[in-house]
Write an enzyme that holds these catalytic residues in place. Structure first.
Site, PDB file in Angstrom:
ATOM      1  N   GLU A 237      18.161  27.925  28.457  1.00  0.00           N
ATOM      2  CA  GLU A 237      18.969  26.756  28.072  1.00  0.00           C
ATOM      3  C   GLU A 237      20.437  26.960  28.470  1.00  0.00           C
ATOM      4  OE1 GLU A 237      16.949  28.599  26.371  1.00  0.00           O
ATOM      5  OE2 GLU A 237      15.967  27.562  24.723  1.00  0.00           O
TER       6      GLU A 237
ATOM      7  N   LEU B 276     -13.766  53.953  34.127  1.00  0.00           N
ATOM      8  CA  LEU B 276     -12.687  53.482  33.249  1.00  0.00           C
ATOM      9  C   LEU B 276     -12.722  51.954  33.140  1.00  0.00           C
ATOM     10  CD1 LEU B 276     -10.289  54.331  31.536  1.00  0.00           C
ATOM     11  CD2 LEU B 276      -8.846  54.117  33.561  1.00  0.00           C
TER      12      LEU B 276
HETATM   13  C1  AOF Z   1      15.035  30.888  24.195  1.00  0.00           C
HETATM   14  N1  AOF Z   1      15.209  30.797  25.542  1.00  0.00           N
HETATM   15  O1  AOF Z   1      15.102  31.621  27.584  1.00  0.00           O
HETATM   16  C2  AOF Z   1      14.186  32.914  25.835  1.00  0.00           C
HETATM   17  C3  AOF Z   1      13.948  32.981  24.429  1.00  0.00           C
HETATM   18  O2  AOF Z   1      17.993  38.274  22.592  1.00  0.00           O
HETATM   19  P1  AOF Z   1      16.797  38.301  23.477  1.00  0.00           P
HETATM   20  O3  AOF Z   1      17.116  37.887  24.899  1.00  0.00           O
HETATM   21  O4  AOF Z   1      16.061  39.607  23.422  1.00  0.00           O
HETATM   22  O5  AOF Z   1      15.798  37.163  22.944  1.00  0.00           O
HETATM   23  C4  AOF Z   1      15.481  37.033  21.579  1.00  0.00           C
HETATM   24  C5  AOF Z   1      14.265  36.152  21.421  1.00  0.00           C
HETATM   25  O6  AOF Z   1      14.491  34.847  21.985  1.00  0.00           O
HETATM   26  C6  AOF Z   1      13.007  36.622  22.144  1.00  0.00           C
HETATM   27  O7  AOF Z   1      12.345  37.645  21.437  1.00  0.00           O
HETATM   28  C7  AOF Z   1      12.188  35.341  22.188  1.00  0.00           C
HETATM   29  O8  AOF Z   1      11.615  35.062  20.925  1.00  0.00           O
HETATM   30  C8  AOF Z   1      13.269  34.294  22.470  1.00  0.00           C
HETATM   31  N2  AOF Z   1      13.351  34.053  23.907  1.00  0.00           N
HETATM   32  N3  AOF Z   1      14.357  31.951  23.670  1.00  0.00           N
HETATM   33  O9  AOF Z   1      15.482  30.037  23.458  1.00  0.00           O
HETATM   34  C9  AOF Z   1      14.841  31.751  26.376  1.00  0.00           C
HETATM   35  N4  AOF Z   1      13.822  33.913  26.666  1.00  0.00           N
HETATM   36 ZN    ZN Z   2      17.541  31.366  23.160  1.00  0.00          ZN
END
Ligand code: AOF
Ligand code: ZN
Length: 372
Positions: free
Chosen positions: A56, A303
């Site tokens: 976003e 395996l």
């Molecule tokens: C979103 N948009 O593009 C993604 C999300 O702080 P981080 O990067 O490790 O992310 C924390 C959490 O945000 C991750 O575990 C997942 O639940 C969500 N990822 N969320 O709004 C994104 N990649």
């Molecule tokens: Zn996010």
């Protein structure tokens, strides 16, 4: 009035963007975002790298026009927690959209619906479920790791048309042609681990690296070797200081052997055994604890057969060469106990397509439907 066809069009675009994060963002999900108004795209983005801005935010930064009254299409529910970056919900609310359309909820227990609720509380119209199946497919490995703390398991082998992975004498060089082998090597570049049995190390002395392109992530090489038969002269051991190499063994494996491998740079993991065989579930638990999201089991047949018999696999990559090997004693791809009856066989509800590669074919397919 929003048009359902526009919703599908923009979400499909967001999914394509999301997939560009493959091999770059795991163990996070791949996520894409499209910002649109009056049928026009104002900005688009995706989660480009682990620890970097979420989809976003990437889309907002690339947006030159004001996003008021726009619609945000996101392939995953926006996050509402501070992780490595601030919550996306705050940035979305500040951008003043009219609608947010998400494909699926985030299975992360810290989010799971809370992100969508935060947006609704701010007066934004929120919809979920556009292209939900496609989005769930894309993040299935992330969802499995999040829910079960185990990696997504892909079984890979190269076979003749009659399902043999070696002749009765054990010869397997080469069943697949150069193009198929190059394709298989490239897939390693997106994976966290490549798993082989010690029999394969002894027979083939493989390197298990990706030498064709610069890999997006360097897969850890994992040898399952209950009694530590892997010799110090094996290529994997000799290169263990350059490429991470883990050897799993049973509690009773000789300590001197373990020490010799450790001195060469290997990491030893001891896991429980059952009838002399390493517990595959315990191995997957260790890999999951290390946040490995996608792992590939490359053989040998024994395996692969154990992963199949225990129903621990999620996906297949089968390279089929235009060869007929034949022979009762030639090695089969899933060389375990197998099914006693056809009705006990694993039947694929939605088998993936067969593609031409080189002189043969590649079947890539998931083994179960999406509910898990
Ligand atoms: C979103 N948009 O593009 C993604 C999300 O702080 P981080 O990067 O490790 O992310 C924390 C959490 O945000 C991750 O575990 C997942 O639940 C969500 N990822 N969320 O709004 C994104 N990649
Ligand atoms: Zn996010």
């Amino acid at each position: 009035m929003p048009d359902a066809r526009d919703d599908i069009f923009f979400m499909r675009r967001a999914l394509r963007l999301a997939a560009r994060g493959r091999g770059r963002v795991e163990p996070n999900p791949m996520v894409g975002c499209v910002i649109a108004r009056d049928g026009r795209i104002l900005g688009e983005g995706y989660h480009r790298k682990f620890g970097g801005p979420h989809a976003e935010i990437d889309a907002l930064r690339r947006c030159e026009l004001n996003t008021r009254a726009a619609t945000f299409y996101v392939t995953l529910e926006p996050c509402c927690v501070t992780g490595k970056t601030p919550p996306c919900t705050d940035a979305l609310i500040a951008a003043g959209p009219r609608r947010v359309v998400a494909a699926v909820r985030d299975p992360n227990p810290r989010i799971r619906g809370r992100g969508l609720r935060a947006l609704r509380r701010a007066g934004i119209r929120v919809e979920v479920g556009v292209l939900a199946r496609e989005a769930a497919d894309l993040i299935a490995p992330y969802a499995k790791l999040t829910r079960h703390k185990r990696p997504w398991v892909i079984l890979k082998w190269a076979q003749s048309i009659d399902g043999r992975i070696a002749t009765r004498c054990g010869d397997a060089r080469w069943i697949s042609d150069k193009d198929m082998r190059a394709h298989a090597q490239r897939t390693r570049a997106d994976l966290d681990a490549i798993i082989v049995g010690s029999g394969t190390v002894l027979a083939d002395d493989p390197a298990l690296t990706c030498r064709i392109i610069r890999p997006r992530r360097v897969a850890t090489r994992v040898v399952l070797d209950s009694r530590l038969r892997t010799p110090a002269r094996a290529r994997l051991v000799r290169t263990a200081r350059k490429v991470p190499t883990w050897v799993f063994c049973g509690g009773g494996a000789p300590r001197v052997r373990a020490r010799a491998l450790e001195q060469a740079g290997c990491v030893i993991h001891r896991v429980p055994t059952d009838d002399g065989n390493l517990s595959l579930a315990a191995v997957l638990d260790v890999l999951g604890q290390r946040d490995m999201t996608n792992v590939l089991v490359e053989g040998g047949g024994r395996l692969l057969g154990r992963f199949f018999d225990q129903r621990l696999a999620d996906e297949l990559h089968v390279y089929i060469a235009p060869l007929l090997i034949g022979g009762r004693d030639a090695v089969g791809a899933l060389d375990g106990l197998g099914s006693a009856r056809i009705r006990e066989a694993l039947s694929l509800e939605q088998p993936g397509p067969m593609r031409r590669i080189g002189s043969g074919w590649l079947l890539q397919t998931r083994l179960h439907s999406r509910s898990g």
